[in-house]
Motif scaffolding. Sequence first.
Motif, mmCIF file in Angstrom:
data_model
loop_
_atom_site.group_PDB
_atom_site.id
_atom_site.type_symbol
_atom_site.label_atom_id
_atom_site.label_comp_id
_atom_site.label_asym_id
_atom_site.label_seq_id
_atom_site.Cartn_x
_atom_site.Cartn_y
_atom_site.Cartn_z
ATOM 1 N N LYS A 106 21.067 -5.616 -3.641
ATOM 2 C CA LYS A 106 19.941 -4.688 -3.655
ATOM 3 C C LYS A 106 20.438 -3.246 -3.535
ATOM 4 C CE LYS A 106 15.300 -4.603 -1.616
ATOM 5 N NZ LYS A 106 15.005 -3.199 -1.904
ATOM 6 N N ALA A 107 20.021 -2.419 -4.462
ATOM 7 C CA ALA A 107 20.283 -0.988 -4.317
ATOM 8 C C ALA A 107 19.383 -0.458 -3.213
ATOM 9 C CB ALA A 107 20.005 -0.264 -5.626
ATOM 10 N N LEU A 108 19.933 0.355 -2.316
ATOM 11 C CA LEU A 108 19.098 0.916 -1.257
ATOM 12 C C LEU A 108 18.148 1.955 -1.853
ATOM 13 C CD1 LEU A 108 21.610 1.379 1.708
ATOM 14 C CD2 LEU A 108 20.327 -0.637 0.991
ATOM 15 N N ALA A 109 17.018 2.160 -1.185
ATOM 16 C CA ALA A 109 16.025 3.119 -1.671
ATOM 17 C C ALA A 109 16.597 4.530 -1.684
ATOM 18 C CB ALA A 109 14.771 3.053 -0.810
ATOM 19 N N ARG A 110 17.572 4.757 -0.809
ATOM 20 C CA ARG A 110 18.271 6.046 -0.801
ATOM 21 C C ARG A 110 19.673 5.829 -0.272
ATOM 22 N NH1 ARG A 110 18.847 8.034 4.266
ATOM 23 N NH2 ARG A 110 17.639 7.047 5.922
ATOM 24 N N THR A 111 20.524 6.812 -0.500
ATOM 25 C CA THR A 111 21.882 6.754 0.040
ATOM 26 C C THR A 111 21.849 7.014 1.541
ATOM 27 O OG1 THR A 111 22.824 7.571 -2.033
ATOM 28 C CG2 THR A 111 24.171 7.820 -0.050
ATOM 29 N N VAL A 112 22.512 6.147 2.288
ATOM 30 C CA VAL A 112 22.729 6.436 3.709
ATOM 31 C C VAL A 112 24.090 7.111 3.792
ATOM 32 C CG1 VAL A 112 22.947 5.487 6.026
ATOM 33 C CG2 VAL A 112 21.334 4.458 4.418
ATOM 34 N N SER A 113 24.042 8.421 3.943
ATOM 35 C CA SER A 113 25.261 9.225 3.811
ATOM 36 C C SER A 113 26.207 9.038 4.987
ATOM 37 C CB SER A 113 24.897 10.704 3.692
ATOM 38 O OG SER A 113 24.362 11.153 4.931
ATOM 39 N N LEU A 114 27.461 9.341 4.719
ATOM 40 C CA LEU A 114 28.470 9.334 5.785
ATOM 41 C C LEU A 114 28.030 10.251 6.921
ATOM 42 C CD1 LEU A 114 31.271 8.566 6.822
ATOM 43 C CD2 LEU A 114 32.195 10.480 5.503
ATOM 44 N N GLU A 115 27.458 11.395 6.567
ATOM 45 C CA GLU A 115 26.985 12.340 7.576
ATOM 46 C C GLU A 115 25.936 11.692 8.489
ATOM 47 O OE1 GLU A 115 24.861 15.624 5.910
ATOM 48 O OE2 GLU A 115 25.280 16.925 7.628
ATOM 49 N N GLU A 116 25.031 10.946 7.861
ATOM 50 C CA GLU A 116 23.993 10.279 8.650
ATOM 51 C C GLU A 116 24.596 9.183 9.528
ATOM 52 O OE1 GLU A 116 20.776 8.785 6.285
ATOM 53 O OE2 GLU A 116 19.694 7.954 8.011
ATOM 54 N N LEU A 117 25.535 8.439 8.985
ATOM 55 C CA LEU A 117 26.200 7.401 9.779
ATOM 56 C C LEU A 117 26.910 8.024 10.973
ATOM 57 C CD1 LEU A 117 27.686 5.316 6.824
ATOM 58 C CD2 LEU A 117 25.765 4.642 8.287
ATOM 59 N N ARG A 118 27.572 9.129 10.716
ATOM 60 C CA ARG A 118 28.309 9.819 11.789
ATOM 61 C C ARG A 118 27.389 10.270 12.917
ATOM 62 N NH1 ARG A 118 32.720 12.361 8.648
ATOM 63 N NH2 ARG A 118 34.364 10.807 8.837
ATOM 64 N N ALA A 119 26.173 10.593 12.563
ATOM 65 C CA ALA A 119 25.217 11.064 13.567
ATOM 66 C C ALA A 119 24.933 9.976 14.606
ATOM 67 C CB ALA A 119 23.927 11.512 12.884
ATOM 68 N N HIS A 120 25.236 8.732 14.239
ATOM 69 C CA HIS A 120 25.000 7.614 15.166
ATOM 70 C C HIS A 120 26.298 7.035 15.707
ATOM 71 C CE1 HIS A 120 20.755 7.524 14.010
ATOM 72 N NE2 HIS A 120 21.151 7.638 12.760
ATOM 73 N N ALA A 121 27.404 7.733 15.437
ATOM 74 C CA ALA A 121 28.723 7.165 15.734
ATOM 75 C C ALA A 121 28.955 6.916 17.218
ATOM 76 C CB ALA A 121 29.823 8.075 15.185
ATOM 77 N N ASN A 122 28.273 7.660 18.054
ATOM 78 C CA ASN A 122 28.494 7.486 19.492
ATOM 79 C C ASN A 122 27.430 6.638 20.174
ATOM 80 O OD1 ASN A 122 30.888 9.022 19.634
ATOM 81 N ND2 ASN A 122 29.690 10.908 19.567
ATOM 82 N N ARG A 123 26.489 6.144 19.370
ATOM 83 C CA ARG A 123 25.443 5.314 19.962
ATOM 84 C C ARG A 123 25.328 3.990 19.207
ATOM 85 N NH1 ARG A 123 21.947 7.411 23.466
ATOM 86 N NH2 ARG A 123 20.272 6.064 22.686
ATOM 87 N N GLU A 124 24.357 3.936 18.295
ATOM 88 C CA GLU A 124 24.074 2.663 17.629
ATOM 89 C C GLU A 124 25.247 2.148 16.794
ATOM 90 O OE1 GLU A 124 22.242 5.369 17.457
ATOM 91 O OE2 GLU A 124 20.129 4.942 17.935
#
Length: 154
Positions: A106-124
């Motif tokens: 499945k293609a995602l509805a939008r790109t989950v960017s590296l920047e967005e992933l990084r924003a959660h790097a210390n939590r989830e």
Amino acid sequence: MRHWLMKTEPGTFGLEDLAAAPKRTTPWDGVRNYQVRNMIRDEMKKGDLAFLYHSSCAVPGIVATMTIVKPGYPDPTAFDRRHHHYDPDSDPRNPRWYMVDVQLQKALARTVSLEELRAHANRELKGMALLRPGNRLSITPVEAAHWKFILALV
DNA sequence: GCCAACGTTGGC
DNA sequence: GCCAACGTTGGC
């Protein structure tokens, strides 16, 4: 069942190419790193799921999910003298490099960017291999909880 | 087995 | 195009 993240450069082969491929399936050839080879050969199983990740592009990030439809088997491009990934030291009787076949799920509805992933790097997403400093592996394992969290972002 | 040189990855 | 971080290679 395990989860993975597989990097590709969309300029070479990306989501559009996979979507257009027969059965939306492709052999994931060209891996020439031993750590990644070991994961492909020994750990990736049919039915495992993987994120498709676009690297070296305007917005690096996760763009789709894929299914592993064929587990590790020898990468024939290593034996092809004219191939870009030819490895003269890989013996067909004792293949050095392996690949899996992946199918677009499945293609995602939008790109989950590296920047967005990084924003959660210390939590989830704490401990996610992709986000570890210096990580350069083209395939990394993804924890089930991380997989679930990322899908819920979209 | 050490380690310097070199190649690759990949974000920026 | 730059460059940091790694992996690999090969001389010793």
